[in-house]
Design an enzyme around this catalytic site. Structure first.
Site, PDB file in Angstrom:
ATOM      1  CG  ASP A 330     -31.262-102.652  40.881  1.00 59.94           C
ATOM      2  OD1 ASP A 330     -32.203-102.993  40.150  1.00 59.94           O
ATOM      3  OD2 ASP A 330     -30.197-102.176  40.443  1.00 59.94           O
ATOM      4  N   GLY A 337     -30.146-108.565  49.364  1.00 59.72           N
ATOM      5  CA  GLY A 337     -29.958-109.884  49.949  1.00 59.72           C
ATOM      6  C   GLY A 337     -30.404-110.980  49.012  1.00 59.72           C
ATOM      7  CG  ASN A 413     -28.192-105.514  32.986  1.00 57.23           C
ATOM      8  OD1 ASN A 413     -29.270-105.563  33.560  1.00 57.23           O
ATOM      9  ND2 ASN A 413     -27.554-104.370  32.775  1.00 57.23           N
ATOM     10  CE1 TYR A 414     -24.955-101.483  34.433  1.00 52.61           C
ATOM     11  CE2 TYR A 414     -23.581-101.464  36.373  1.00 52.61           C
ATOM     12  CZ  TYR A 414     -23.937-100.925  35.157  1.00 52.61           C
ATOM     13  OH  TYR A 414     -23.262 -99.835  34.679  1.00 52.61           O
ATOM     14  CD  GLU A 415     -22.637-109.295  37.766  1.00 53.66           C
ATOM     15  OE1 GLU A 415     -23.195-110.407  37.716  1.00 53.66           O
ATOM     16  OE2 GLU A 415     -22.487-108.571  36.761  1.00 53.66           O
ATOM     17  CG  ASP A 473     -29.156 -94.383  63.935  1.00 55.81           C
ATOM     18  OD1 ASP A 473     -28.774 -93.421  64.620  1.00 55.81           O
ATOM     19  OD2 ASP A 473     -30.157 -95.062  64.227  1.00 55.81           O
ATOM     20  CG  ASP A 613     -31.334 -90.961  67.977  1.00 57.49           C
ATOM     21  OD1 ASP A 613     -30.397 -91.061  67.158  1.00 57.49           O
ATOM     22  OD2 ASP A 613     -31.933 -91.950  68.442  1.00 57.49           O
TER      23      ASP A 613
END
Length: 695
Positions: A330, A337, A413-415, A473, A613
């Site tokens: 998705d 967004g 259909n989905y939330e 991160d 890192d």
């Protein structure tokens, strides 16, 4: 319910607030500027279809000196503002990605991408695909065979086509058809997922036409049939006006008479700084990840450089064509967004609320404003800590106040209700609540299958998995961190452990990039440590531990396209060495992808990740074995990852939270005093002990 919007606060005390911070999302004018520069590369009559116009985050090596200067009040270095753009020549398969330098007003790079690389969907395209599917003459002819009542409204849900390696090189959508309740034509909110049809058009996005009409298997095998007259089941509605509502529920108001305890500072047009209970962080928002947190600190100490939901996959269990391709990425296929809800005051969030707006782009490269896509509010989460001195009956108790930064996305259909949750003890959680309506398909009466559950007459809800990847991160007191896993092991029975009850906790260093898994039998817990900073009390490295729930890994086998594409779904955790632009666990382009460009490939470099890192991809998820109680709309299923301090503080960091009291909380009932009988010993004048019974 009592709610209020928190007013904007102009300043929270930072030394400098530039109009455009290097990590702030693009402004409307920047989006327009970038798309105009792309247009200038082409003849004026070229029709471009913009998929992505978003911030190209600066190299981390540039941002860190900027943040250090900002927090110390020094002059910040200049960082060029750049934009990442993905676009098509409209009505073609020609997809490009470009880097636009706004500071210099030039297009630094513009590359046409190769075969089997496809951009995500966009809102305008999805609506167009629905229209193409429903206006196709072959589709109309097949629908006519259903003998639906006059006036019946048929709808199309376009799904990204997926991959199986069979004639799937072109960019396509697989459309699944439904209808509204034909006996209640005025009900625009009709739950059409209770009326799935067996006709499935395939739409080519470049040719803009239906290239194939599939028929769905409706029995317990691969057999397909031509459409037959449709037996109309009863409706199954979820909207309040169609339900018999309870009458014994009384209001529960969230009231903060003195306002909220958090502060939000606007930086430029779209940048936001949030401060609450020693926490400091920046909230960004983009088309793909939705909410992104940067520069997360507690009491001025560095914790995380960046946190976001990197990817998700929802693979379905039905092995038959065309369902075998159903695996929704998705975020990469569309974008969190792009699918974000406009959150309503008093419904999605309660209390004193601050909303964040965002601006993305439409298919023409123009700004697309989105209102109320993030809500920020406080909530009471029960008891934070408590102890009752049973000898005196005196209790010390603190409530656990949390700050919630929340967004909600609707994927057809989905939330998904997505939230970063902070508490006063230095813990940050990432929570996903899955709700909405399960994806449905038709099934014949009396048929049962082991890959789904019949949830309504003629309606099958297929089992599926939800697997999420959270990209973290870390910057635990600095950016040179390491990953270890802690395990509990029994001591062998010995002269030292004669009763066989001893056990030890041991750490194991992870020195190479790779995928790792939890082990509940050994209580394996992953920890991020900074060995150059030691706890002042016990001398151990400061760190944060990851509490991630166990989940069933991807069930598709390792030679399947699902496995190749969902590179993150085979391990609880991946650790890699940091590289700029490696943000998305499933790869930059997941639409009909082939794999090989995501976190599994990065981890296979086997790079050193000790005291350097590093980046973590934390997987968590749900095995959704569908049940009839999930229909017509499912109660929330909740999964959560938490990050807790380990030897980071010298004591419980929530000791300074004011105690919970009736004057402060205004509860309506008080519990009785609790005091247990006890015995204590008191030292006398001669040093002897005298036992006294206390009631």
């Amino acid at each position: 319910m009592s709610t209020e919007q928190v007013p904007l606060r102009s300043s929270v005390g930072l030394a400098k607030h530039p109009s455009s911070h290097p990590l702030s999302p693009l402004t409307s004018s920047e989006i327009t500027n970038a798309s105009n520069l792309i247009h200038k590369l082409w003849p004026s009559n070229t029709d471009l279809q913009f998929k992505i116009v978003t911030l190209q985050e600066p190299a981390k090596a540039q941002v860190l000196p900027y943040l250090d200067a900002e927090h110390s009040g020094a002059k910040t270095p200049a960082i060029e503002r750049k934009v990442f753009v993905c676009y098509y020549i409209r009505k073609t398969e020609k997809v490009h990605e470009a880097i636009v330098n706004l500071s210099r007003q030039v297009v630094e790079s513009n590359l046409r991408l190769g075969p089997n690389v496809h951009g995500p969907g966009d809102a305008e395209e999805i609506i167009l695909v629905e229209k193409i599917a429903l206006e196709d003459e072959r589709v109309k002819a097949e629908i006519a065979k259903l003998n639906l009542p006059q006036g019946t409204v048929v709808l199309s849900d376009p799904w990204n086509y997926g991959s199986d390696g069979i004639n799937d090189n072109r960019r396509m959508y697989q459309c699944f058809l439904y209808m509204r309740d034909p006996h209640d034509l005025s009900n625009l909110e009709s739950n059409y997922y209770a009326f799935p049809l067996s006709i499935s058009p395939v739409v080519d996005t470049a040719e803009r036409k239906v290239v194939r009409v599939d028929f769905l298997p409706t029995g317990d095998d691969h057999t397909i049939k031509d459409p037959q007259p449709f037996h109309i089941p009863p409706p199954n509605e979820y909207t309040p006006e169609h339900c018999q509502l309870r009458t014994d529920l009384k209001p529960l108001n969230v009231v903060q008479p003195d306002g909220a305890s958090f502060q939000v500072t606007q930086v430029g047009e779209n940048g936001r700084i949030v401060e609450w209970q020693k926490w400091f962080f920046r909230v960004g928002f983009n088309y793909r990840e939705g909410m992104v947190l940067h520069d997360v600190r507690y009491d001025s100490r560095n914790l995380f450089y960046r946190m976001s939901l990197s990817d998700m996959v929802i693979p379905y269990a039905d092995p038959r064509h065309p369902f075998h391709k159903k695996a929704a990425f998705d975020l990469g296929d569309v974008g969190a967004g792009l699918m974000a809800n406009n959150l309503k005051l008093g419904c999605d969030c309660l209390g004193s609320i601050y909303y964040l707006n965002a601006v993305l782009n439409n298919d023409k490269g123009l700004p697309w404003p989105l209102e109320n896509v993030v809500c920020i509010h406080e909530q009471d989460a029960g008891i934070g800590w408590k102890h009752t001195n049973y000898r005196t009956g005196s209790a010390a108790i603190v409530r656990n106040r949390e700050l919630v930064v929340q967004s909600i996305i609707t994927v057809a259909n989905y939330e998904y209700i997505i939230a970063f949750i902070f508490n006063q003890a230095g813990e940050v959680k990432y929570e996903i609540r899955a709700t909405g309506i399960v994806s449905t398909q038709p099934i014949e009466d009396g048929v049962e299958v082991p890959w789904g559950t019949v949830v309504h007459p003629g309606v099958l809800a297929t089992h599926h998995q939800h697997i999420f990847s959270l990209r973290v991160d870390p910057a635990i007191d600095g950016h040179n961190n390491r990953l270890v896993y802690e395990e509990a092991h029994p001591m062998p029975r010995s002269e030292f452990n004669p009763h066989g009850i001893g056990y030890t906790i041991n750490d194991t260093l992870v020195d190479q990039s790779g995928g790792l898994d939890l082990n509940a039998d050994h209580n394996r817990v992953f920890k991020i440590q900074n060995t150059s900073v030691r706890n002042p009390v016990n001398g151990k490295p400061v760190g944060y531990k990851i509490h991630a729930p166990p989940f069933q890994k991807l069930l598709a086998d390792s030679s399947s396209f699902h496995y190749k594409r969902a590179e993150f779904a085979d391990h609880n955790l991946y650790v890699t060495r940091y590289h700029d632009d490696e943000l998305y666990a499933g790869g930059k382009y997941t639409n009909q992808s082939r794999g090989g460009s995501g976190v599994r490939a990065w981890a296979d470099r086997k790079e050193n990740v000790t005291d350097t890192d590093l980046v973590l991809f934390v997987q968590f998820g749900l095995q959704h074995s569908t049940r009839i109680e999930d229909f017509p709309v499912m109660p929330c299923e909740i999964t959560q990852v938490s990050f807790k301090p380990v030897n980071f503080f010298d004591k419980n960091p929530a000791l300074d939270v004011p105690p919970s009291s009736q004057d402060f909380n205004r509860s309506t009932l008080l519990s009785e005093e609790h005091r247990q009988p006890s015995v204590e010993a008191k030292v006398g004048e001669k040093g002897d002990l005298c036992c006294l019974s206390k009631l």
